[in-house]
Design a protein around this motif. Structure first.
Motif, mmCIF file in Angstrom:
data_model
loop_
_atom_site.group_PDB
_atom_site.id
_atom_site.type_symbol
_atom_site.label_atom_id
_atom_site.label_comp_id
_atom_site.label_asym_id
_atom_site.label_seq_id
_atom_site.Cartn_x
_atom_site.Cartn_y
_atom_site.Cartn_z
ATOM 1 N N GLU A 205 4.956 9.895 -8.939
ATOM 2 C CA GLU A 205 6.114 9.217 -8.377
ATOM 3 C C GLU A 205 5.814 7.716 -8.319
ATOM 4 O O GLU A 205 4.647 7.303 -8.309
ATOM 5 C CB GLU A 205 6.410 9.742 -6.975
ATOM 6 C CG GLU A 205 6.781 11.212 -6.910
ATOM 7 C CD GLU A 205 8.170 11.477 -7.476
ATOM 8 O OE1 GLU A 205 8.965 10.518 -7.548
ATOM 9 O OE2 GLU A 205 8.446 12.632 -7.844
ATOM 10 N N GLN A 206 6.866 6.911 -8.243
ATOM 11 C CA GLN A 206 6.691 5.455 -8.270
ATOM 12 C C GLN A 206 5.757 4.973 -7.158
ATOM 13 O O GLN A 206 4.860 4.164 -7.391
ATOM 14 C CB GLN A 206 8.055 4.767 -8.142
ATOM 15 C CG GLN A 206 7.974 3.243 -8.228
ATOM 16 C CD GLN A 206 9.349 2.599 -8.171
ATOM 17 O OE1 GLN A 206 10.335 3.256 -7.913
ATOM 18 N NE2 GLN A 206 9.407 1.313 -8.414
ATOM 19 N N GLN A 207 5.950 5.489 -5.955
ATOM 20 C CA GLN A 207 5.136 5.055 -4.827
ATOM 21 C C GLN A 207 3.663 5.426 -5.017
ATOM 22 O O GLN A 207 2.764 4.637 -4.702
ATOM 23 C CB GLN A 207 5.668 5.667 -3.525
ATOM 24 C CG GLN A 207 4.958 5.174 -2.272
ATOM 25 C CD GLN A 207 5.582 5.741 -1.008
ATOM 26 O OE1 GLN A 207 6.592 6.444 -1.054
ATOM 27 N NE2 GLN A 207 4.996 5.431 0.132
ATOM 28 N N TYR A 210 2.075 3.139 -7.663
ATOM 29 C CA TYR A 210 1.816 1.833 -7.054
ATOM 30 C C TYR A 210 0.578 1.929 -6.148
ATOM 31 O O TYR A 210 -0.278 1.041 -6.143
ATOM 32 C CB TYR A 210 3.043 1.406 -6.249
ATOM 33 C CG TYR A 210 3.122 -0.067 -5.925
ATOM 34 C CD1 TYR A 210 3.710 -0.964 -6.803
ATOM 35 C CD2 TYR A 210 2.615 -0.553 -4.718
ATOM 36 C CE1 TYR A 210 3.800 -2.307 -6.498
ATOM 37 C CE2 TYR A 210 2.694 -1.888 -4.404
ATOM 38 C CZ TYR A 210 3.296 -2.771 -5.291
ATOM 39 O OH TYR A 210 3.377 -4.114 -4.978
ATOM 40 N N GLY A 211 0.488 3.042 -5.398
ATOM 41 C CA GLY A 211 -0.654 3.249 -4.517
ATOM 42 C C GLY A 211 -1.955 3.382 -5.281
ATOM 43 O O GLY A 211 -3.014 2.930 -4.814
ATOM 44 N N SER A 223 -0.024 -6.647 -4.063
ATOM 45 C CA SER A 223 1.131 -7.153 -3.304
ATOM 46 C C SER A 223 1.498 -8.570 -3.745
ATOM 47 O O SER A 223 2.671 -8.934 -3.762
ATOM 48 C CB SER A 223 0.823 -7.137 -1.809
ATOM 49 O OG SER A 223 0.598 -5.817 -1.359
ATOM 50 N N THR A 230 4.949 -3.330 -10.583
ATOM 51 C CA THR A 230 6.044 -2.387 -10.855
ATOM 52 C C THR A 230 6.308 -2.291 -12.356
ATOM 53 O O THR A 230 6.534 -1.204 -12.889
ATOM 54 C CB THR A 230 7.322 -2.840 -10.123
ATOM 55 O OG1 THR A 230 7.063 -2.875 -8.716
ATOM 56 C CG2 THR A 230 8.474 -1.901 -10.408
ATOM 57 N N TYR A 238 4.218 5.932 -15.527
ATOM 58 C CA TYR A 238 3.566 6.619 -14.411
ATOM 59 C C TYR A 238 2.549 7.675 -14.848
ATOM 60 O O TYR A 238 2.299 8.626 -14.110
ATOM 61 C CB TYR A 238 4.625 7.235 -13.486
ATOM 62 C CG TYR A 238 5.698 6.238 -13.105
ATOM 63 C CD1 TYR A 238 5.435 5.237 -12.189
ATOM 64 C CD2 TYR A 238 6.968 6.273 -13.690
ATOM 65 C CE1 TYR A 238 6.411 4.291 -11.851
ATOM 66 C CE2 TYR A 238 7.937 5.333 -13.356
ATOM 67 C CZ TYR A 238 7.645 4.351 -12.428
ATOM 68 O OH TYR A 238 8.599 3.413 -12.104
#
Length: 610
Positions: A205-207, A210-211, A223, A230, A238
Motif C-alpha cells: 500500500e502507498q503508506q 512510504y514507510g 519528509s 511519492t 510499490y
C-alpha cells in the motif's frame, strides 16, 4: 538452565524430609541431583529451526500475516501457498511468518529452497535434523516412505521456497494432519495442483511503501523530499524489492537526493537499470520467471512491451500479434498464472510497470519488430475508436491506448492517420470533457495538416482546437486559433458553413469577455447563413446566445422571447442536448419573471429528455 537454583532446591527438600519425616529423597531424585551437581545431565536436543535470519525492514503485511496465521491455526488446509511476481516479498513474508510461529511447532520449523536442492536432497537434509540418515536409501520413493514415518507423530512447519512445480515437492509432503506446509511460488497453477490455500501477495500500500523508505533512508530525509518520495513509490508501483534496493542505494549515497533519483527513474530508458544493489537486482528476479517460459510465451511476453504497462484486452493483443483470440486468451492466462501479467477491470490485463520494462528489453533480445507491433496497435485502436466513437463505457478503459496510438502516428510521421484519429475522437473528447488531451492531439494534427498542405483540414483543426481552449477558459488562445480558421475558411476555401461556425465561436468568446456588441454583430451574420441553409440547430444556438446577451443586459422579456423561439425551432430536430439546455435556460427566465409553474413544467420536460 538454572543449575545453582536446582541444587539449592534439592538441599532444601532434603532438609525438610529429614526433619519432618525422617526420610531421604527418592533414589531417582538423588540421582538427578548428582547429575546436575557433576554436570553430567544430558541436555535436551534443540528444537530444529532452519529458516533464514529475520529480515530487517519488514513492513506493510500485518493483515496478510494475520490471515495466514488464522488459516494455519484453524488447520483448514495443511498446505498454504504464497503466490506473486518476483520481488513481491514472498520469501520475506515466509521468513517473518516462520519466526512468528516458531513456538507453535514443538517439533521444529524446517526450510528449503527448491531452486538449490532437489527433493531427495531436501528429504536427506531434513531427516538428518532428527538424527535419521537417509543417504543409504537408493530411491526417492524409499526416502519419501522413511520421511513420512519420521513425521507421523510430529508437529512441524515445513516451508518450501521458490517452488516451480507440484511434482518436485509432492515427495516431501508429510502424510499427517499435525504438520503444516507453506510454499512460496510464482505459479498459481502449482498452488492449485497441490490443493493449497492460495494467498496472492499484492504490492505494498502507498503508506507502507512510504514507510519502507523512511525505515531505511530516515524519516527526516524522506519528509524533506516528500513529493520525490511519492514519485519514486509510484514509478516503482510499490514493488517491495525495488523500493528496498532504491532505499539502500540512497541510504549509502547521502548526497544523492530523492528528487534527483526520481527524475533519473523518469528519464531512464529502463527503470530496471538503477534497481540493483550488491547481489540483489529486480532484473535478476524477473529473469528467473523468463527462463521458465516456453518459446511461444516468451514471444508473447516480449510483445506486451507495446502496451508499456497500460491495460489491454485480449482482442487488442490478438490483433497486434495476428493470432486467434481464443489462443491469445489461453496464452495470456498462462502468463497470468505465472505472475508475469496481472488482471485489470473488465476482463482486461495489465503488466506491472517494471515487468513492462523487462518486456521491452526482451523485445530487443528476441529481435522482434517493435515498429511493426506499434503499427498494428495504431491500426487496431483507430478502428476501435471509429467503431465505438459514441460508446463512452467502451472507450473509457482505452483512453491511454488511444492517446499512445496518436503519439505513435506523430512519431512515425503517419500524418493522415493522426488527422483521422483526431476527427474520430473529437465528439468523445467533448462529451467527456477531455480537453487537455484533445488540445495536445490538435496541436500534432495541425502540424500534420500543414505538412500535407490540406487547407480545409487545417481550418477545421484550428476551429476544434480553439473550441477545446474555450472550454478550458483559455479565451485568448481560443480566439487566436478560431480567427485563423475563419481566415482560411473565407479566403482560399470560400467555405461559408465553416466560416459561420468560426464566427459563432468568436461570438461565444466575445460574450465571455463581455464584448456584447461585437458578439451581436457576429451572431447577426451567423443567423443569416443558418436561415439560408435552413439549419435549425444553428439558428437555435444563435438565439440562445442572443438570449443570454439580453439577459445579461437585463432585457428580461427579450431574453424570454428568444429562448422561447429557440425552443420552438428545436421541436422538429433531433437535438436533445439543445432542447434540454434551452428548457433549462428558459426555466431560469421564468423564475425571474415569477412564472414558477411553467418553470417547473419546463424542468420536468427537460428531465424527460435525459
Amino acid at each position: 538452565g538454572q543449575r545453582n537454583a536446582a541444587l539449592a532446591q534439592y538441599a532444601a527438600c532434603q532438609t525438610v524430609l529429614d526433619k519432618e519425616l525422617d526420610i531421604n529423597p527418592e533414589a531417582a531424585t538423588t540421582q538427578l541431583f548428582k547429575q546436575i551437581r557433576d554436570q553430567t545431565l544430558a541436555q535436551p536436543a534443540p528444537i530444529p529451526f532452519l529458516p533464514p535470519a529475520q529480515v530487517a525492514h519488514f513492513i506493510g503485511r500485518n493483515q496478510l500475516l494475520a490471515n495466514l496465521t488464522a488459516t494455519i491455526a484453524q488447520q483448514k488446509q495443511k498446505i498454504v501457498a504464497l503466490v506473486g511476481m518476483g520481488g513481491i516479498g514472498k520469501t520475506t513474508t515466509a521468513i517473518h511468518l516462520a519466526h512468528q510461529l516458531r513456538r507453535n511447532y514443538e517439533d521444529g520449523v524446517l526450510w528449503a529452497n527448491t531452486l538449490q536442492s532437489d527433493s531427495a536432497e531436501i528429504l536427506t537434509q531434513w531427516a538428518a535434523v532428527y538424527d535419521v540418515d537417509l543417504k543409504h536409501l537408493p530411491s526417492l520413493a524409499a526416502r519419501q516412505t522413511a520421511w513420512r514415518g519420521i513425521t507421523e507423530n510430529k508437529r512441524i512447519l515445513l516451508i518450501l521456497d521458490n517452488v516451480e512445480s507440484a511434482e518436485e515437492v509432492r515427495p516431501i509432503l508429510p502424510n499427517t494432519p499435525h504438520c503444516t506446509v507453506l510454499i512460496t511460488t510464482r505459479n498459481h497453477d502449482v498452488a492449485y495442483a497441490l490443493d493449497a490455500h492460495l494467498l496472492d501477495l499484492p504490492t505494498l500500500e502507498q503508506q507502507a511503501a512510504y514507510g519502507l523508505l523512511e525505515n531505511i533512508i530516515g524519516e527526516a530525509r524522506v519528509s524533506a523530499e516528500a513529493t520525490a518520495a511519492t514519485s519514486i513509490c509510484e514509478q516503482l508501483e510499490y514493488l517491495p524489492l525495488a523500493l528496498e534496493i532504491v532505499a539502500q542505494r540512497l541510504h549509502s549515497r547521502p548526497r544523492y537526493t530523492l528528487t534527483a533519483f526520481a527524475q533519473h527513474l523518469a528519464e531512464t530508458v529502463s527503470r530496471l537499470d538503477p534497481l540493483t544493489m550488491d547481489d540483489r537486482a529486480v532484473r535478476a528476479s524477473f529473469e528467473l520467471s523468463w527462463q521458465l517460459l516456453s518459446e511461444a510465451l516468451q514471444h508473447l511476453f516480449a510483445g506486451l512491451a507495446v502496451f508499456e504497462g497500460r491495460s489491454f484486452s485480449s482482442e487488442a493483443m490478438a490483433y497486434i500479434l495476428q493470432m486467434g483470440e481464443g489462443e491469445m486468451v489461453d496464452r495470456l492466462e498462462d502468463l497470468r498464472a505465472l505472475s508475469l501479467l496481472g488482471s485489470a477491470e473488465g476482463a482486461r490485463y495489465r503488466q506491472h510497470a517494471l515487468l513492462a520494462d523487462f518486456s521491452a528489453e526482451k523485445v530487443i533480445r528476441l529481435e522482434q519488430n517493435l515498429a511493426h507491433l506499434e503499427t498494428r496497435l495504431t491500426t487496431y485502436f483507430y478502428q476501435f475508436a471509429h467503431n465505438h466513437a459514441q460508446d463512452i463505457p467502451c472507450l473509457k478503459p482505452n483512453w491511454a491506448n488511444i492517446q499512445t496510438a496518436i503519439d505513435i502516428c506523430q512519431r512515425t510521421k503517419n500524418w493522415q492517420q493522426l488527422i483521422d484519429f483526431t476527427t474520430v475522437m473529437t465528439p468523445a473528447w467533448r462529451l467527456q470533457g477531455r480537453y487537455t488531451e484533445a488540445r495536445r492531439a490538435y496541436k500534432m494534427a495541425y502540424e500534420a495538416a500543414l505538412i500535407l498542405e490540406q487547407d480545409e483540414t487545417i481550418a477545421t483543426i484550428l476551429l476544434d482546437w480553439g473550441r477545446a481552449a474555450f472550454e478550458q477558459n483559455d479565451f485568448l488562445e481560443a480566439k487566436q486559433y478560431i480567427e485563423k480558421s475563419l481566415i482560411i475558411f473565407e479566403a482560399p476555401l470560400s467555405n461559408k458553413q465553416g466560416a459561420t461556425k468560426s464566427r459563432y465561436w468568436l461570438a461565444r468568446i466575445a460574450f465571455e469577455q463581455s464584448a456584447y456588441s461585437h458578439a451581436e454583430d457576429l451572431l447577426q451574420h451567423c443567423i443569416k447563413i443558418f436561415r439560408t441553409n435552413k439549419d435549425n440547430k444553428g439558428i437555435a444556438r444563435v438565439l440562445r446566445l442572443q438570449a443570454q446577451i439580453a439577459l445579461n443586459g437585463r432585457e428580461i422579456e427579450k431574453s424570454h422571447t428568444l429562448y422561447s423561439d429557440a425552443l420552438t425551432i428545436l421541436e422538429g430536430t433531433d437535438d436533445p442536448y439543445g432542447k434540454i439546455n434551452t428548457m433549462r435556460k428558459l426555466a431560469d427566465v421564468k423564475v425571474i419573471i415569477g412564472d414558477i409553474d411553467h418553470a417547473e413544467s419546463l424542468l420536468n420536460a427537460a428531465l424527460g429528455q435525459c
